[in-house]
Motif scaffolding. Structure first.
Motif, PDB file in Angstrom:
ATOM      1  N   UNK A  91       0.829  -1.204   0.000  1.00  0.00           N
ATOM      2  CA  UNK A  91       0.000   0.000   0.000  1.00  0.00           C
ATOM      3  C   UNK A  91       0.865   1.256   0.000  1.00  0.00           C
ATOM      4  N   UNK A  92       2.080   1.139   0.549  1.00  0.00           N
ATOM      5  CA  UNK A  92       2.981   2.293   0.579  1.00  0.00           C
ATOM      6  C   UNK A  92       3.354   2.804  -0.799  1.00  0.00           C
ATOM      7  N   UNK A  93       3.126   1.980  -1.827  1.00  0.00           N
ATOM      8  CA  UNK A  93       3.397   2.432  -3.190  1.00  0.00           C
ATOM      9  C   UNK A  93       2.370   3.431  -3.690  1.00  0.00           C
ATOM     10  N   UNK A  94       1.295   3.605  -2.948  1.00  0.00           N
ATOM     11  CA  UNK A  94       0.244   4.547  -3.333  1.00  0.00           C
ATOM     12  C   UNK A  94       0.145   5.648  -2.295  1.00  0.00           C
ATOM     13  N   UNK A  95       0.397   6.860  -2.689  1.00  0.00           N
ATOM     14  CA  UNK A  95       0.293   8.006  -1.784  1.00  0.00           C
ATOM     15  C   UNK A  95      -0.901   8.851  -2.234  1.00  0.00           C
ATOM     16  N   UNK A  96      -1.983   8.848  -1.477  1.00  0.00           N
ATOM     17  CA  UNK A  96      -3.161   9.626  -1.877  1.00  0.00           C
ATOM     18  C   UNK A  96      -2.837  11.117  -1.993  1.00  0.00           C
ATOM     19  N   UNK A  97      -3.474  11.744  -2.936  1.00  0.00           N
ATOM     20  CA  UNK A  97      -3.313  13.186  -3.076  1.00  0.00           C
ATOM     21  C   UNK A  97      -3.889  13.873  -1.845  1.00  0.00           C
ATOM     22  N   UNK A 126      -4.160  -9.453  -3.305  1.00  0.00           N
ATOM     23  CA  UNK A 126      -5.477  -9.769  -2.738  1.00  0.00           C
ATOM     24  C   UNK A 126      -5.342 -10.781  -1.603  1.00  0.00           C
ATOM     25  N   UNK A 127      -4.531 -11.808  -1.812  1.00  0.00           N
ATOM     26  CA  UNK A 127      -4.350 -12.825  -0.769  1.00  0.00           C
ATOM     27  C   UNK A 127      -3.676 -12.243   0.468  1.00  0.00           C
ATOM     28  N   UNK A 128      -2.736 -11.331   0.264  1.00  0.00           N
ATOM     29  CA  UNK A 128      -2.062 -10.697   1.397  1.00  0.00           C
ATOM     30  C   UNK A 128      -3.061  -9.882   2.218  1.00  0.00           C
ATOM     31  N   UNK A 129      -3.824  -9.025   1.534  1.00  0.00           N
ATOM     32  CA  UNK A 129      -4.771  -8.151   2.220  1.00  0.00           C
ATOM     33  C   UNK A 129      -5.826  -8.959   2.972  1.00  0.00           C
ATOM     34  N   UNK A 130      -6.241 -10.066   2.386  1.00  0.00           N
ATOM     35  CA  UNK A 130      -7.289 -10.873   3.006  1.00  0.00           C
ATOM     36  C   UNK A 130      -6.811 -11.582   4.272  1.00  0.00           C
ATOM     37  N   UNK A 131      -5.512 -11.673   4.471  1.00  0.00           N
ATOM     38  CA  UNK A 131      -4.977 -12.406   5.623  1.00  0.00           C
ATOM     39  C   UNK A 131      -4.512 -11.505   6.772  1.00  0.00           C
ATOM     40  N   UNK A 132      -4.687 -10.201   6.614  1.00  0.00           N
ATOM     41  CA  UNK A 132      -4.234  -9.293   7.666  1.00  0.00           C
ATOM     42  C   UNK A 132      -5.396  -8.435   8.165  1.00  0.00           C
ATOM     43  N   UNK A 133      -5.188  -7.823   9.318  1.00  0.00           N
ATOM     44  CA  UNK A 133      -6.148  -6.851   9.841  1.00  0.00           C
ATOM     45  C   UNK A 133      -5.703  -5.476   9.337  1.00  0.00           C
ATOM     46  N   UNK A 134      -6.495  -4.833   8.478  1.00  0.00           N
ATOM     47  CA  UNK A 134      -6.088  -3.535   7.918  1.00  0.00           C
ATOM     48  C   UNK A 134      -5.704  -2.494   8.969  1.00  0.00           C
ATOM     49  N   UNK A 135      -6.279  -2.615  10.169  1.00  0.00           N
ATOM     50  CA  UNK A 135      -5.988  -1.653  11.224  1.00  0.00           C
ATOM     51  C   UNK A 135      -4.520  -1.708  11.640  1.00  0.00           C
ATOM     52  N   UNK A 136      -3.862  -2.822  11.376  1.00  0.00           N
ATOM     53  CA  UNK A 136      -2.453  -2.975  11.751  1.00  0.00           C
ATOM     54  C   UNK A 136      -1.494  -2.488  10.681  1.00  0.00           C
ATOM     55  N   UNK A 137      -2.022  -1.939   9.590  1.00  0.00           N
ATOM     56  CA  UNK A 137      -1.191  -1.526   8.449  1.00  0.00           C
ATOM     57  C   UNK A 137      -1.182   0.003   8.359  1.00  0.00           C
ATOM     58  N   UNK A 138      -0.104   0.659   8.793  1.00  0.00           N
ATOM     59  CA  UNK A 138      -0.070   2.130   8.828  1.00  0.00           C
ATOM     60  C   UNK A 138      -0.403   2.795   7.495  1.00  0.00           C
ATOM     61  N   UNK A 145     -15.588   0.264   3.262  1.00  0.00           N
ATOM     62  CA  UNK A 145     -15.331  -1.183   3.244  1.00  0.00           C
ATOM     63  C   UNK A 145     -15.724  -1.782   1.895  1.00  0.00           C
ATOM     64  N   UNK A 146     -16.886  -1.384   1.385  1.00  0.00           N
ATOM     65  CA  UNK A 146     -17.309  -1.872   0.066  1.00  0.00           C
ATOM     66  C   UNK A 146     -16.331  -1.406  -1.014  1.00  0.00           C
ATOM     67  N   UNK A 147     -15.864  -0.179  -0.864  1.00  0.00           N
ATOM     68  CA  UNK A 147     -14.949   0.374  -1.855  1.00  0.00           C
ATOM     69  C   UNK A 147     -13.632  -0.409  -1.878  1.00  0.00           C
ATOM     70  N   UNK A 148     -13.124  -0.773  -0.700  1.00  0.00           N
ATOM     71  CA  UNK A 148     -11.895  -1.559  -0.640  1.00  0.00           C
ATOM     72  C   UNK A 148     -12.099  -2.924  -1.285  1.00  0.00           C
ATOM     73  N   UNK A 149     -13.204  -3.583  -0.960  1.00  0.00           N
ATOM     74  CA  UNK A 149     -13.466  -4.896  -1.543  1.00  0.00           C
ATOM     75  C   UNK A 149     -13.602  -4.801  -3.061  1.00  0.00           C
ATOM     76  N   UNK A 150     -14.224  -3.740  -3.537  1.00  0.00           N
ATOM     77  CA  UNK A 150     -14.363  -3.550  -4.980  1.00  0.00           C
ATOM     78  C   UNK A 150     -13.008  -3.332  -5.631  1.00  0.00           C
ATOM     79  N   UNK A 151     -12.164  -2.517  -5.008  1.00  0.00           N
ATOM     80  CA  UNK A 151     -10.829  -2.264  -5.547  1.00  0.00           C
ATOM     81  C   UNK A 151     -10.018  -3.553  -5.605  1.00  0.00           C
TER      82      UNK A 151
END
Length: 217
Positions: free
Chosen positions: A60-66, A95-107, A135-141
């Motif tokens: 996710x660090x490869x993406x820096x939101x404007x 997708x497999x990585x994201x599905x196996x972690x708790x997003x809250x633990x990812x700065x 949450x829906x937006x993340x799953x869609x992405x």
């Protein structure tokens, strides 16, 4: 080799995950690939769970939101969604990585999530709705980024063409009186859409729904 850091470890772990699957990603395997002892990796990641979080954070660090700007909230949310999709697609195992972690633990994910929540609130949604929207937006992405239309690794063009031919023939052989639309649309169903159109249409489909709900507020 230069100084071993968490970024180097996470990048190599993602490379292994892309080509061999996440089961192949272990501390011992990484140590061998990086030419160090397993203990050297434990300074950064104590176990596989911490490693997966590190992989997700690096991804996710490869993406820096404007930063927030004067554009309408929908345009900003569209840019954020497309940016996240492009970032996730860099690694097929994302997708497999994201599905196996708790997003809250990812700065790095928290930064993206917080901005999306703020944009939903700007659009007039309440707290509960904003949470669901993001949450829906993340799953869609994740689904759009992981689409087979983009990932055909491990197969030649001839193999892919044969798979499409067999699937198309299977659908076209169905009784048209029972499955009229499957028979009619057999070719586009199995061949898939143009990758760029697939992305833009998918994002439009999700965001237009959010826009319509916002207009009711």
């Amino acid at each position: 080799m230069g100084k071993l850091d968490a970024r180097t470890i996470a990048e190599r772990a993602l490379e292994i995950g892309d080509t061999e699957g996440l089961d192949a990603v272990t501390i011992r395997r990484l140590a061998t690939d990086l030419g160090v002892t397993p203990m050297a990796l434990y300074w950064h990641f104590k176990n596989k769970d911490q490693l997966l979080v590190g992989m997700a954070d690096h991804l996710i660090g490869g993406f820096v939101p404007e930063p927030a700007d004067e554009r309408p909230w929908l345009e900003q949310l569209r840019g954020l969604t497309h940016g996240l999709i492009r970032t996730l697609r860099i690694h097929p195992c994302a997708k497999n990585v994201i599905e196996q972690i708790d997003p809250i633990s990812v700065p790095n994910f928290l930064v993206v999530w917080d901005k999306a929540l703020g944009l939903a609130r700007t659009a007039g949604f309440d707290v509960e709705e904003s949470c669901l929207i993001t949450k829906y937006l993340l799953q869609s992405a994740l689904s759009i980024a992981d689409a087979p239309v983009h990932f055909k690794a491990g197969r030649t063009g001839e193999e892919i063409a044969e798979m499409v031919r067999v699937k198309r023939a299977g659908l076209q052989s169905l009784p048209p009186e029972t499955y009229p639309y499957l028979v009619e649309m057999a070719s586009p169903l199995v061949a898939g859409a143009d990758p760029a159109f697939y992305d833009s249409f998918g994002v439009d489909l999700v965001l237009r729904g959010i826009e319509a709900l916002a207009a009711e507020r």
